[in-house]
Every structure is written in C-alpha cells, then in structure tokens.
Write an enzyme that holds these catalytic residues in place. Sequence first.
Site, PDB file in Angstrom:
ATOM      1  N   PHE A 150      42.252  42.553  36.252  1.00  0.00           N
ATOM      2  CA  PHE A 150      41.243  43.081  35.312  1.00  0.00           C
ATOM      3  C   PHE A 150      41.816  43.432  33.952  1.00  0.00           C
ATOM      4  O   PHE A 150      41.072  43.515  32.970  1.00  0.00           O
ATOM      5  CB  PHE A 150      40.572  44.337  35.923  1.00  0.00           C
ATOM      6  CG  PHE A 150      41.406  45.592  35.784  1.00  0.00           C
ATOM      7  CD1 PHE A 150      41.410  46.318  34.600  1.00  0.00           C
ATOM      8  CD2 PHE A 150      42.209  46.041  36.828  1.00  0.00           C
ATOM      9  CE1 PHE A 150      42.184  47.465  34.451  1.00  0.00           C
ATOM     10  CE2 PHE A 150      42.989  47.178  36.693  1.00  0.00           C
ATOM     11  CZ  PHE A 150      42.978  47.889  35.495  1.00  0.00           C
ATOM     12  N   LYS A 174      39.579  31.853  38.272  1.00  0.00           N
ATOM     13  CA  LYS A 174      38.803  32.895  38.966  1.00  0.00           C
ATOM     14  C   LYS A 174      39.098  34.224  38.275  1.00  0.00           C
ATOM     15  O   LYS A 174      40.142  34.837  38.483  1.00  0.00           O
ATOM     16  CB  LYS A 174      39.185  32.985  40.452  1.00  0.00           C
ATOM     17  CG  LYS A 174      38.108  33.653  41.239  1.00  0.00           C
ATOM     18  CD  LYS A 174      38.394  34.853  42.070  1.00  0.00           C
ATOM     19  CE  LYS A 174      39.269  35.955  41.802  1.00  0.00           C
ATOM     20  NZ  LYS A 174      38.602  37.204  41.345  1.00  0.00           N
ATOM     21  N   GLU A 177      36.652  40.177  39.295  1.00  0.00           N
ATOM     22  CA  GLU A 177      35.232  40.521  39.440  1.00  0.00           C
ATOM     23  C   GLU A 177      34.882  41.806  38.685  1.00  0.00           C
ATOM     24  O   GLU A 177      33.717  42.117  38.480  1.00  0.00           O
ATOM     25  CB  GLU A 177      34.847  40.621  40.927  1.00  0.00           C
ATOM     26  CG  GLU A 177      35.522  41.737  41.722  1.00  0.00           C
ATOM     27  CD  GLU A 177      36.922  41.387  42.220  1.00  0.00           C
ATOM     28  OE1 GLU A 177      37.633  40.598  41.560  1.00  0.00           O
ATOM     29  OE2 GLU A 177      37.294  41.929  43.277  1.00  0.00           O
ATOM     30  N   SER A 227      48.062  43.054  41.651  1.00  0.00           N
ATOM     31  CA  SER A 227      48.887  44.086  42.292  1.00  0.00           C
ATOM     32  C   SER A 227      49.849  43.457  43.307  1.00  0.00           C
ATOM     33  O   SER A 227      49.605  42.355  43.813  1.00  0.00           O
ATOM     34  CB  SER A 227      47.978  45.100  42.980  1.00  0.00           C
ATOM     35  OG  SER A 227      47.206  44.428  43.955  1.00  0.00           O
ATOM     36  N   CYS A 282      50.981  45.911  32.558  1.00  0.00           N
ATOM     37  CA  CYS A 282      52.056  45.758  33.547  1.00  0.00           C
ATOM     38  C   CYS A 282      53.427  45.975  32.908  1.00  0.00           C
ATOM     39  O   CYS A 282      54.418  46.059  33.610  1.00  0.00           O
ATOM     40  CB  CYS A 282      51.985  44.388  34.193  1.00  0.00           C
ATOM     41  SG  CYS A 282      52.284  43.092  33.005  1.00  0.00           S
ATOM     42  N   GLU A 383      53.200  52.823  41.566  1.00  0.00           N
ATOM     43  CA  GLU A 383      52.631  52.322  40.304  1.00  0.00           C
ATOM     44  C   GLU A 383      51.349  53.110  40.028  1.00  0.00           C
ATOM     45  O   GLU A 383      50.418  53.085  40.833  1.00  0.00           O
ATOM     46  CB  GLU A 383      52.293  50.827  40.406  1.00  0.00           C
ATOM     47  CG  GLU A 383      51.639  50.321  39.139  1.00  0.00           C
ATOM     48  CD  GLU A 383      51.265  48.841  39.160  1.00  0.00           C
ATOM     49  OE1 GLU A 383      50.841  48.329  40.216  1.00  0.00           O
ATOM     50  OE2 GLU A 383      51.387  48.193  38.104  1.00  0.00           O
TER      51      GLU A 383
HETATM   52  P1  NAD Z   1      44.275  43.239  42.063  1.00  0.00           P
HETATM   53  O1  NAD Z   1      45.461  42.825  42.844  1.00  0.00           O
HETATM   54  O2  NAD Z   1      43.364  44.260  42.661  1.00  0.00           O
HETATM   55  O3  NAD Z   1      43.346  41.972  41.736  1.00  0.00           O
HETATM   56  C1  NAD Z   1      43.887  40.795  41.181  1.00  0.00           C
HETATM   57  C2  NAD Z   1      43.061  39.603  41.639  1.00  0.00           C
HETATM   58  O4  NAD Z   1      43.155  39.503  43.062  1.00  0.00           O
HETATM   59  C3  NAD Z   1      41.579  39.726  41.300  1.00  0.00           C
HETATM   60  O5  NAD Z   1      41.132  38.473  40.816  1.00  0.00           O
HETATM   61  C4  NAD Z   1      40.920  40.098  42.621  1.00  0.00           C
HETATM   62  O6  NAD Z   1      39.638  39.528  42.767  1.00  0.00           O
HETATM   63  C5  NAD Z   1      41.858  39.515  43.664  1.00  0.00           C
HETATM   64  N1  NAD Z   1      41.957  40.345  44.882  1.00  0.00           N
HETATM   65  C6  NAD Z   1      41.873  41.700  44.957  1.00  0.00           C
HETATM   66  N2  NAD Z   1      42.055  42.099  46.228  1.00  0.00           N
HETATM   67  C7  NAD Z   1      42.260  40.991  46.962  1.00  0.00           C
HETATM   68  C8  NAD Z   1      42.526  40.757  48.347  1.00  0.00           C
HETATM   69  N3  NAD Z   1      42.597  41.755  49.219  1.00  0.00           N
HETATM   70  N4  NAD Z   1      42.701  39.481  48.760  1.00  0.00           N
HETATM   71  C9  NAD Z   1      42.631  38.448  47.888  1.00  0.00           C
HETATM   72  N5  NAD Z   1      42.376  38.616  46.565  1.00  0.00           N
HETATM   73  C10 NAD Z   1      42.203  39.869  46.109  1.00  0.00           C
HETATM   74  O7  NAD Z   1      44.815  43.725  40.635  1.00  0.00           O
HETATM   75  P2  NAD Z   1      44.002  44.428  39.476  1.00  0.00           P
HETATM   76  O8  NAD Z   1      43.703  45.832  39.876  1.00  0.00           O
HETATM   77  O9  NAD Z   1      42.906  43.566  39.013  1.00  0.00           O
HETATM   78  O10 NAD Z   1      45.116  44.429  38.309  1.00  0.00           O
HETATM   79  C11 NAD Z   1      46.080  45.439  38.166  1.00  0.00           C
HETATM   80  C12 NAD Z   1      47.397  45.027  38.804  1.00  0.00           C
HETATM   81  O11 NAD Z   1      47.867  43.830  38.220  1.00  0.00           O
HETATM   82  C13 NAD Z   1      48.498  46.062  38.556  1.00  0.00           C
HETATM   83  O12 NAD Z   1      49.221  46.209  39.735  1.00  0.00           O
HETATM   84  C14 NAD Z   1      49.349  45.421  37.471  1.00  0.00           C
HETATM   85  O13 NAD Z   1      50.692  45.832  37.444  1.00  0.00           O
HETATM   86  C15 NAD Z   1      49.233  43.972  37.835  1.00  0.00           C
HETATM   87  N6  NAD Z   1      49.535  43.122  36.699  1.00  0.00           N
HETATM   88  C16 NAD Z   1      50.730  42.472  36.710  1.00  0.00           C
HETATM   89  C17 NAD Z   1      51.087  41.673  35.642  1.00  0.00           C
HETATM   90  C18 NAD Z   1      52.408  40.966  35.632  1.00  0.00           C
HETATM   91  O14 NAD Z   1      52.634  40.169  34.736  1.00  0.00           O
HETATM   92  N7  NAD Z   1      53.288  41.210  36.586  1.00  0.00           N
HETATM   93  C19 NAD Z   1      50.202  41.513  34.566  1.00  0.00           C
HETATM   94  C20 NAD Z   1      48.973  42.180  34.602  1.00  0.00           C
HETATM   95  C21 NAD Z   1      48.653  42.982  35.687  1.00  0.00           C
END
Ligand code: NAD
Length: 490
Positions: A150, A174, A177, A227, A282, A383
């Site tokens: 997000f 994708k 959401e 994450s 991040c 985190e």
């Molecule tokens: P998230 O892991 O909740 O969601 C990321 C994606 O995974 C979304 O598209 C979501 O629909 C999908 N998703 C969520 N739960 C899922 C599941 N159980 N099974 C399959 N798909 C699933 O992450 P978020 O809250 O949207 O973003 C924040 C996280 O992203 C933080 O941990 C941040 O550190 C990380 N992040 C990392 C970087 C990097 O470059 N390392 C960059 C940006 C964000």
Amino acid sequence: MPTVLKNYINGQWCESRSSTLIEVINPATGQRICRVPAGCSQDIADAAESANQAWEIWRNTPAIQRIQYLFKMKHVLETHTDEIAAICTKECGKTFAESKAEMTRALENIEVACGIPTLMQSVFSEDIATGVDEFVIRQPLGVGACISPFNFPIMIPFWFMPYAIACGNTYIIKPSEKVPMTMTRIFELFETLNFPKGVLNMVHGGKEVVDAILENPFIPAISFVGSTPVAKHVYQLGTLNGKRVQAQGGAKNAVVVMPDAEIETTVRIIVDSAFGCAGQRCLAASVVITVGDVAEKITGKIVKLAQSKKTGNGMVGEVDMGPVITMESKERILRLIQSGIDEGAELLLDGRDVKVTGFEDGNFIGPTILGKVSAESEVYKTEIFGPVLSFINVKTLDEAIQLINLNRYGNSACIFTRSGAAARKFRHNALAGNIGVNIGVAAPMAFFPFSGWKESFFGDLHGQSSHAVEFYTQTKVVIERWNEEWSRKF
Ligand code: NAD
C-alpha cells in the site's frame, strides 16, 4: 472512475468474477471513497491467458519499437502528475508533495527501461574454435506479475513493469487492495497508449488473487513487495511451483550517529527519514543508535524538530505528515508504543493524542520518540511502520554494527560521521542491502538495483536497473559453426 473498480484485461475494463467487495477508505477522513473487488482465481486465469496470447506478438516486436510505448508512457504520466498524486494522497494518506516525489521515482524507472536495446545486449566470442563462434542472447520469459504494497501505490510497480515489458514480456499488476485507485487511473491513461491488447493487465484483489498468481502456469516470473511474512509465503509457494520470484519484505532500519557527526544536518535528515510518509517507508529510520556521548547533543534537537512537524490531511498545504493507512494499523502502532513504555523505554515525544481539527475520524498519530529502548524489547525488534523513532545508546561503532547485524531485517543501515574510516568500516561490515553515509533514506536511483538482505528480501535478483533486466529475461547460449567450404559446394 467508477465507484466499484474494474479489472483491466485484454485491453478492456471488466468486472471481477468475484462479487465480494472491499471498502477503500480515505485514511485522513475515515470516509469510504470506492469499493474494490476481493478478486478470485478466475480473474487471474483470464488475465494470464490474454497476456500469454499477447506475448507472441509482443516478443516479436523489436525492442526499439517496444520502447516507443515507454516514451509515450512517460509523457502521459508526467502530464497527469498532479491528478495522479492527488488520488494517491486521497487513498494512501501521504502528503501531496510526497505523492509527487513518488511519481518522479516511477518516471526514472521508465527512463532507464528505455535503454533496453542496450541493456539487453549480450556477449559474443568469435573463434572459440576455428570457425566456431559462441554468444548469449537474452529472451523474455512470458507473462510477468507484480504484487505491490500500500505504501507506494505509484512507484513500486515501476521497479519492475517497465523493464519487463521493454524486454518483451507481457504483464499483470495487482495493486494493494488498500490503495487500488491510483493504479486504476494510471491504467486509464495507459489505455490511450494503444499497446497491443493483453500486453498490460491489472487485476484487483487480495490473498486469493495473489495465490492464483503463484499457481498460474502461464506466469513464470513474479515480483513482490510487502511485509516479510507475505514475502516469505510468496517466495516459497512461487518457487515451489517452479517460478522465478523476487520478494522484498519488511524492514527495521537503524541509523548510527557517531560522536563526530555534523549535528544540525544529521538532526534534519534523521527527522525527515523517520517521519516522512508517516514512517510508512521501507527505508525509514526506525532506530537511532547513538555512539558515546553524542546522545546528549542530538536527542533533544531531534525531539524539538519532530515536535514542530505538523500532522494532518496530506492534501492540505503546510502539513508535514499524513495519517497511517488504516485504523487497525493505528491501533497496532499505539499498542507497540505502549509495549515499549511498559518494557522501560522513556517517552520523549508522545504523538498518540494528536488531534487534527476537521478530520477527527482520520488515522493520525503524531511523531513519537522513545528513549533508552532495550534491544530485547518488542518495540525494538518489531517493524512498526509508523511515525515512531526509538533511541538506543552504545559505546563503540563495533557495538552499533553488531546490533544492526543481529537484526532479522537488512533493508538499510545508515551512518552519520565525518570520519572516512568509520564510514568505510560501517559500509564494509553492516549486514544490510542499502547503505547510507550521511544519508537518511538510502533509496537507490533507478539505474541501481534496490537491494535488501536477510528477511527484507527473498530471492537473488532485485528490482530496478540491470537486475530487473536479468530477472525478466533468460539467457540462451548459441554456439555456431560456419564453414566457407560448404557455401562453395552448395
Ligand atoms: P502486505 O504484505 O500486507 O501486502 C502486500 C501485498 O500482499 C498486497 O498486494 C496484498 O494484497 C498481498 N497480501 C496481503 N496478505 C496476503 C496473504 N496473506 N497472502 C497473499 N497475499 C497477501 O504489505 P503492506 O501492508 O501492503 O505494505 C507494508 C509492508 O511492505 C511493510 O512491511 C514494508 O516494510 C514493506 N515494504 C517493503 C519494501 C521493500 O522494498 N523491501 C518496500 C515497500 C514496502
């Protein structure tokens, strides 16, 4: 844009085959701004089939022609920057200026990908034996997919997509959401570029859609950012199904401040790093490790500057920091702050009760700073992904590096110092993929890979630049023998 968002498949807007809808909430107002389908595996099956069909045409379109679409893409996005940034701020919460900055990073990736005719070039050895030559050609893989988080609704898909399509792959994005409107508007603009149908597709949804991508036989390459638990799941299931996966995960970034650091610059940079995008970056500084007596010189100044930051609706001028993404996220962050206090941390700045007049239902937390945090505490290890900065003090640089290296994450680590020797030692020994020296957000430019180590990354090739090109191509080695005598006999 419709109030219930649609997918973009095979050059057309279409409804999801799932009737379940998810509410998209403006984090600054608490109001619903649209609804997005939860999605289903059939949506991915449709998109993958269409992308796979389009691949035949697209891979046979010369690279020099493929990049003409990218030049036009850059232009159309650039001319709609303010509009896209406003949508981004509305659904994601960051300030309008931060949304515009995100657009700049996306555009830089398109620019680099426009160099594909050169970036895809390979090596050639003449006469490996008499009359025999050997060379490598790079070819696209098929249908690629990006699953994004997000916090950067504009930028993150551009770490991958421009390279993938420039290399001759077709693609599915994708979006998260939680923030699906920004990419929807971007796809409305893509429609004007007249890509062959099926080259670029967008499917909305959550877990079911992600798992369908991981299982779909037409999709050989997947880029994920999110994450760590989900990154691990995506990497494990994707690779189990024989796919190439690059999965960027969570972070807990430390900045080390040495006794010789230039104080005023260091204070300004650390506050920007920790509280920009409400700490939801991040690469945000999450822990300040002060070495020796510098804590006395710097802590009060950081608290004072952080206190001056104005929290509010990111669309309102003068606001430095927007809300966090959801009410659940706010509650999780408040719980972590309390756990830090319960485990003995000193509350140096308390942003928990921040009030934003006119936006009482927003998910606001003001800058919060915890001092004397224990390296054993939950708040230190977890985190937070919010506007919370922890301080910890050590006696030597070696101790600081050791703390960083014990951390399960390795996205970024920064040092503030005037000593080249200290900087060099840090750069050499810190176990993190992105290192900053007198830099607070060590975000690689588009012509460098976005690195990340330990549990911040699963895979080997990263996003952006040459890594993205390698990830989205496979090499074919050709050995050729040509004999003049055969031609004469023919
Ligand atoms: P998230 O892991 O909740 O969601 C990321 C994606 O995974 C979304 O598209 C979501 O629909 C999908 N998703 C969520 N739960 C899922 C599941 N159980 N099974 C399959 N798909 C699933 O992450 P978020 O809250 O949207 O973003 C924040 C996280 O992203 C933080 O941990 C941040 O550190 C990380 N992040 C990392 C970087 C990097 O470059 N390392 C960059 C940006 C964000």
